[in-house]
Design a protein around this motif. Structure first.
Motif, PDB file in Angstrom:
ATOM      1  N   THR A   1      73.378   8.712  26.731  1.00 13.11           N
ATOM      2  CA  THR A   1      72.346   8.033  27.492  1.00 13.11           C
ATOM      3  C   THR A   1      72.000   8.897  28.678  1.00 13.11           C
ATOM      4  O   THR A   1      72.855   9.222  29.480  1.00 13.11           O
ATOM      5  N   GLY A   2      70.738   9.306  28.777  1.00 11.24           N
ATOM      6  CA  GLY A   2      70.301  10.125  29.890  1.00 11.24           C
ATOM      7  C   GLY A   2      69.749   9.254  30.999  1.00 11.24           C
ATOM      8  O   GLY A   2      69.054   8.288  30.748  1.00 11.24           O
ATOM      9  N   LEU A   3      70.043   9.603  32.212  1.00 11.53           N
ATOM     10  CA  LEU A   3      69.533   8.878  33.358  1.00 11.53           C
ATOM     11  C   LEU A   3      68.754   9.866  34.204  1.00 11.53           C
ATOM     12  O   LEU A   3      69.277  10.902  34.587  1.00 11.53           O
ATOM     13  N   CYS A   4      67.504   9.561  34.496  1.00 13.15           N
ATOM     14  CA  CYS A   4      66.758  10.452  35.362  1.00 13.15           C
ATOM     15  C   CYS A   4      65.817   9.648  36.240  1.00 13.15           C
ATOM     16  O   CYS A   4      65.260   8.649  35.824  1.00 13.15           O
ATOM     17  N   PRO A   5      65.621  10.086  37.465  1.00 14.18           N
ATOM     18  CA  PRO A   5      64.735   9.395  38.381  1.00 14.18           C
ATOM     19  C   PRO A   5      63.288   9.498  37.922  1.00 14.18           C
ATOM     20  O   PRO A   5      62.918  10.413  37.201  1.00 14.18           O
ATOM     21  N   LEU A   6      62.475   8.575  38.384  1.00 15.69           N
ATOM     22  CA  LEU A   6      61.080   8.552  37.975  1.00 15.69           C
ATOM     23  C   LEU A   6      60.218   9.507  38.783  1.00 15.69           C
ATOM     24  O   LEU A   6      59.159   9.904  38.328  1.00 15.69           O
ATOM     25  N   ALA A   7      60.615   9.860  39.977  1.00 19.46           N
ATOM     26  CA  ALA A   7      59.755  10.684  40.817  1.00 19.46           C
ATOM     27  C   ALA A   7      60.397  12.029  41.106  1.00 19.46           C
ATOM     28  O   ALA A   7      61.575  12.129  41.382  1.00 19.46           O
ATOM     29  N   GLY A   8      59.584  13.053  41.067  1.00 19.74           N
ATOM     30  CA  GLY A   8      59.981  14.385  41.480  1.00 19.74           C
ATOM     31  C   GLY A   8      60.958  15.082  40.565  1.00 19.74           C
ATOM     32  O   GLY A   8      61.690  14.453  39.825  1.00 19.74           O
ATOM     33  N   PRO A   9      60.941  16.392  40.607  1.00 19.88           N
ATOM     34  CA  PRO A   9      61.880  17.161  39.786  1.00 19.88           C
ATOM     35  C   PRO A   9      63.257  17.169  40.444  1.00 19.88           C
ATOM     36  O   PRO A   9      63.417  17.617  41.564  1.00 19.88           O
ATOM     37  N   SER A  10      64.220  16.603  39.764  1.00 18.45           N
ATOM     38  CA  SER A  10      65.591  16.606  40.260  1.00 18.45           C
ATOM     39  C   SER A  10      66.534  16.670  39.074  1.00 18.45           C
ATOM     40  O   SER A  10      66.135  16.433  37.943  1.00 18.45           O
ATOM     41  N   PRO A  11      67.786  16.980  39.317  1.00 20.01           N
ATOM     42  CA  PRO A  11      68.725  17.115  38.201  1.00 20.01           C
ATOM     43  C   PRO A  11      68.924  15.798  37.463  1.00 20.01           C
ATOM     44  O   PRO A  11      68.776  14.730  38.022  1.00 20.01           O
ATOM     45  N   THR A  12      69.260  15.916  36.211  1.00 19.33           N
ATOM     46  CA  THR A  12      69.507  14.755  35.371  1.00 19.33           C
ATOM     47  C   THR A  12      71.001  14.560  35.203  1.00 19.33           C
ATOM     48  O   THR A  12      71.728  15.501  34.949  1.00 19.33           O
ATOM     49  N   SER A  13      71.454  13.323  35.360  1.00 14.96           N
ATOM     50  CA  SER A  13      72.846  12.974  35.118  1.00 14.96           C
ATOM     51  C   SER A  13      72.914  12.307  33.761  1.00 14.96           C
ATOM     52  O   SER A  13      71.954  11.690  33.315  1.00 14.96           O
ATOM     53  N   SER A  14      74.040  12.416  33.131  1.00 13.75           N
ATOM     54  CA  SER A  14      74.164  11.771  31.824  1.00 13.75           C
ATOM     55  C   SER A  14      75.543  11.164  31.664  1.00 13.75           C
ATOM     56  O   SER A  14      76.473  11.491  32.382  1.00 13.75           O
ATOM     57  N   ILE A  15      75.607  10.280  30.698  1.00 11.54           N
ATOM     58  CA  ILE A  15      76.873   9.681  30.297  1.00 11.54           C
ATOM     59  C   ILE A  15      77.128  10.145  28.874  1.00 11.54           C
ATOM     60  O   ILE A  15      76.248  10.089  28.026  1.00 11.54           O
ATOM     61  N   HIS A  16      78.324  10.583  28.627  1.00 12.53           N
ATOM     62  CA  HIS A  16      78.726  10.961  27.276  1.00 12.53           C
ATOM     63  C   HIS A  16      79.561   9.807  26.722  1.00 12.53           C
ATOM     64  O   HIS A  16      80.553   9.411  27.338  1.00 12.53           O
ATOM     65  N   VAL A  17      79.144   9.262  25.581  1.00 14.11           N
ATOM     66  CA  VAL A  17      79.812   8.123  24.963  1.00 14.11           C
ATOM     67  C   VAL A  17      80.523   8.594  23.707  1.00 14.11           C
ATOM     68  O   VAL A  17      79.937   9.311  22.890  1.00 14.11           O
ATOM     69  N   TYR A  18      81.765   8.184  23.559  1.00 10.36           N
ATOM     70  CA  TYR A  18      82.583   8.592  22.411  1.00 10.36           C
ATOM     71  C   TYR A  18      83.066   7.364  21.651  1.00 10.36           C
ATOM     72  O   TYR A  18      83.600   6.429  22.249  1.00 10.36           O
ATOM     73  N   THR A  19      82.869   7.380  20.334  1.00 12.16           N
ATOM     74  CA  THR A  19      83.388   6.336  19.459  1.00 12.16           C
ATOM     75  C   THR A  19      83.998   7.012  18.239  1.00 12.16           C
ATOM     76  O   THR A  19      83.782   8.194  17.993  1.00 12.16           O
ATOM     77  N   GLN A  20      84.737   6.239  17.471  1.00 14.79           N
ATOM     78  CA  GLN A  20      85.281   6.761  16.223  1.00 14.79           C
ATOM     79  C   GLN A  20      84.157   6.829  15.198  1.00 14.79           C
ATOM     80  O   GLN A  20      83.301   5.943  15.146  1.00 14.79           O
ATOM     81  N   ARG A  21      84.151   7.861  14.389  1.00 14.99           N
ATOM     82  CA  ARG A  21      83.102   8.014  13.377  1.00 14.99           C
ATOM     83  C   ARG A  21      83.197   6.917  12.323  1.00 14.99           C
ATOM     84  O   ARG A  21      82.199   6.338  11.939  1.00 14.99           O
ATOM     85  N   GLU A  22      84.400   6.636  11.868  1.00 16.04           N
ATOM     86  CA  GLU A  22      84.615   5.582  10.871  1.00 16.04           C
ATOM     87  C   GLU A  22      85.851   4.788  11.256  1.00 16.04           C
ATOM     88  O   GLU A  22      86.828   5.339  11.742  1.00 16.04           O
ATOM     89  N   VAL A  23      85.774   3.493  11.023  1.00 13.97           N
ATOM     90  CA  VAL A  23      86.892   2.595  11.269  1.00 13.97           C
ATOM     91  C   VAL A  23      87.052   1.731  10.028  1.00 13.97           C
ATOM     92  O   VAL A  23      86.065   1.230   9.493  1.00 13.97           O
ATOM     93  N   TYR A  24      88.281   1.569   9.581  1.00 13.71           N
ATOM     94  CA  TYR A  24      88.553   0.760   8.397  1.00 13.71           C
ATOM     95  C   TYR A  24      89.436  -0.417   8.770  1.00 13.71           C
ATOM     96  O   TYR A  24      90.304  -0.301   9.627  1.00 13.71           O
TER      97      TYR A  24
END
Length: 119
Positions: free
Chosen positions: A2-25
């Motif tokens: 999920t990317g988070l970025c402000p609506l105004a002006g050029p500024s750096p983008t922060s992000s969240i890295h989400v991790y889940t299991q590919r398969e679960v049984y």
């Protein structure tokens, strides 16, 4: 991711890295933990939200089955998961995991964890 970025002006983008299991049984009648961990370079906001969605096998539609916001878990009170789900996550430990109890054949599908950490 999920990317988070402000609506105004050029500024750096922060992000969240989400991790889940590919398969679960799991076995019908048992329980399974759906793990969701995340990493962010930013502090964990009090406004963090975590949403789990379910898309049944063979379906094109996805439905929300769980939501965490404002420090409270909200398990949907309709649908097949309403009395079988348990919140075991802790956002301050970067964990958005849930447990589904009493598994059924109809639980087969895709589960998606979405994390937002405003601003």
């Amino acid at each position: 991711l999920t990317g988070l970025c402000p609506l105004a002006g050029p500024s750096p983008t922060s992000s969240i890295h989400v991790y889940t299991q590919r398969e679960v049984y799991g076995t019908v009648g048992s329980h399974v933990t759906l793990s969701c961990s995340f990493w962010s370079s930013e502090w964990i906001s009090e406004d963090i939200s975590i949403t789990w969605h379910f898309q049944a096998e063979g379906s094109r539609d996805s439905t929300s089955i769980f939501h965490y916001a404002k420090g409270q878990p909200y398990i949907d009170d309709v649908g097949s998961f309403k009395e079988r789900m348990e919140w075991v996550g802790n956002p301050h430990r970067k964990d958005g995991s849930i447990v589904i109890h009493n598994l059924d054949y109809t639980d087969n599908g895709t589960f998606t964890c979405d994390v937002k950490n405003p601003p």
